[in-house]
Write a protein that holds these residues in place. Sequence first.
Motif, mmCIF file in Angstrom:
data_model
loop_
_atom_site.group_PDB
_atom_site.id
_atom_site.type_symbol
_atom_site.label_atom_id
_atom_site.label_comp_id
_atom_site.label_asym_id
_atom_site.label_seq_id
_atom_site.Cartn_x
_atom_site.Cartn_y
_atom_site.Cartn_z
ATOM 1 N N ASP A 1 28.883 15.945 74.433
ATOM 2 C CA ASP A 1 28.362 15.802 75.799
ATOM 3 C C ASP A 1 27.248 16.814 76.061
ATOM 4 O O ASP A 1 26.226 16.483 76.667
ATOM 5 N N HIS A 2 27.457 18.043 75.586
ATOM 6 C CA HIS A 2 26.442 19.083 75.797
ATOM 7 C C HIS A 2 25.152 18.754 75.043
ATOM 8 O O HIS A 2 24.053 18.922 75.574
ATOM 9 N N ALA A 3 25.291 18.276 73.819
ATOM 10 C CA ALA A 3 24.116 17.917 73.018
ATOM 11 C C ALA A 3 23.370 16.755 73.655
ATOM 12 O O ALA A 3 22.130 16.732 73.692
ATOM 13 N N GLN A 4 24.111 15.774 74.187
ATOM 14 C CA GLN A 4 23.494 14.624 74.834
ATOM 15 C C GLN A 4 22.710 15.054 76.071
ATOM 16 O O GLN A 4 21.583 14.598 76.307
ATOM 17 N N LYS A 5 23.279 15.989 76.834
ATOM 18 C CA LYS A 5 22.611 16.489 78.028
ATOM 19 C C LYS A 5 21.349 17.254 77.653
ATOM 20 O O LYS A 5 20.296 17.081 78.274
ATOM 21 N N ALA A 6 21.448 18.099 76.613
ATOM 22 C CA ALA A 6 20.298 18.878 76.161
ATOM 23 C C ALA A 6 19.193 17.954 75.651
ATOM 24 O O ALA A 6 18.002 18.196 75.873
ATOM 25 N N LEU A 7 19.594 16.883 74.998
ATOM 26 C CA LEU A 7 18.634 15.908 74.466
ATOM 27 C C LEU A 7 17.912 15.206 75.599
ATOM 28 O O LEU A 7 16.677 15.047 75.570
ATOM 29 N N GLU A 8 18.644 14.790 76.617
ATOM 30 C CA GLU A 8 18.047 14.105 77.762
ATOM 31 C C GLU A 8 17.094 15.025 78.522
ATOM 32 O O GLU A 8 16.006 14.605 78.946
ATOM 33 N N GLU A 9 17.499 16.292 78.708
ATOM 34 C CA GLU A 9 16.656 17.242 79.421
ATOM 35 C C GLU A 9 15.373 17.528 78.644
ATOM 36 O O GLU A 9 14.289 17.636 79.224
ATOM 37 N N SER A 10 15.500 17.646 77.329
ATOM 38 C CA SER A 10 14.346 17.914 76.481
ATOM 39 C C SER A 10 13.358 16.758 76.534
ATOM 40 O O SER A 10 12.140 16.955 76.648
ATOM 41 N N ARG A 11 13.870 15.536 76.465
ATOM 42 C CA ARG A 11 13.010 14.357 76.524
ATOM 43 C C ARG A 11 12.352 14.222 77.898
ATOM 44 O O ARG A 11 11.193 13.807 78.008
ATOM 45 N N ALA A 12 13.101 14.557 78.949
ATOM 46 C CA ALA A 12 12.548 14.472 80.304
ATOM 47 C C ALA A 12 11.404 15.466 80.484
ATOM 48 O O ALA A 12 10.377 15.149 81.097
ATOM 49 N N LYS A 13 11.571 16.669 79.928
ATOM 50 C CA LYS A 13 10.514 17.682 80.014
ATOM 51 C C LYS A 13 9.278 17.233 79.247
ATOM 52 O O LYS A 13 8.153 17.430 79.694
ATOM 53 N N MET A 14 9.503 16.625 78.096
ATOM 54 C CA MET A 14 8.390 16.147 77.279
ATOM 55 C C MET A 14 7.622 15.046 78.018
ATOM 56 O O MET A 14 6.390 15.032 78.047
ATOM 57 N N ALA A 15 8.365 14.118 78.633
ATOM 58 C CA ALA A 15 7.735 13.021 79.371
ATOM 59 C C ALA A 15 6.958 13.554 80.569
ATOM 60 O O ALA A 15 5.848 13.093 80.871
#
Length: 216
Positions: A97-111
Amino acid sequence: METTNKLKDINEVLEFLYQEFPQCFKQKDGIKPLKVGIFKDISERIEGSEKVSKTQVRQALRKYTSNWRYLEAVTKSEFRIDLDGNQDAKVEQEHIDHAQKALEESRAKMAKRKKSQRPRNDSDTKSYKKKPGQFVKPGDKNAKANDAPAKAAPVKRSGKIEPLPASEVKVNNKVKVKLGQALVNAVITEVNKEDVHVELVTGMQVKTKADSLYII
């Protein structure tokens, strides 16, 4: 006289890990979640090495475990691996769950970063007419000119969060570490005066202060 080629660049340190532990560290294909406590294992293996320091290894691990491919591996793999590529402990749901959240946040920042770098088109602003309190698109019958932007509701915290006592700031103790507004489970890997190094559930190495640690 032989000279020692001390590695300086973080990418060189990563390359060192790829070559030294090929069954564990992968550049692209075959990435697996690392064993919790992998930093300690690496430190023991490279003890006395004049090429890399423990600080450099920690920085390299931070970069490796924050990579998208690694975070995706945490969400998709059933087990972690040790330095020799052997199966270790099972990846817990909390870590996924933590990795999924970190992945989503990272992608959102990139976008968001890509969007901010995109050249603005004048037509994007001409279709909006400024009115008191907001921007209203012409033809929008439901828009109210005097509507002010809604204020974000304050974040409510549930449960009591207790700071970690100084006597419990010890290596291998499980804690919660404050990262921004979030509390993440971690394990203390090193205590160096005021600095405390912890390993997050994703495997990322983080340096923090004792006042950012809480009872798990």
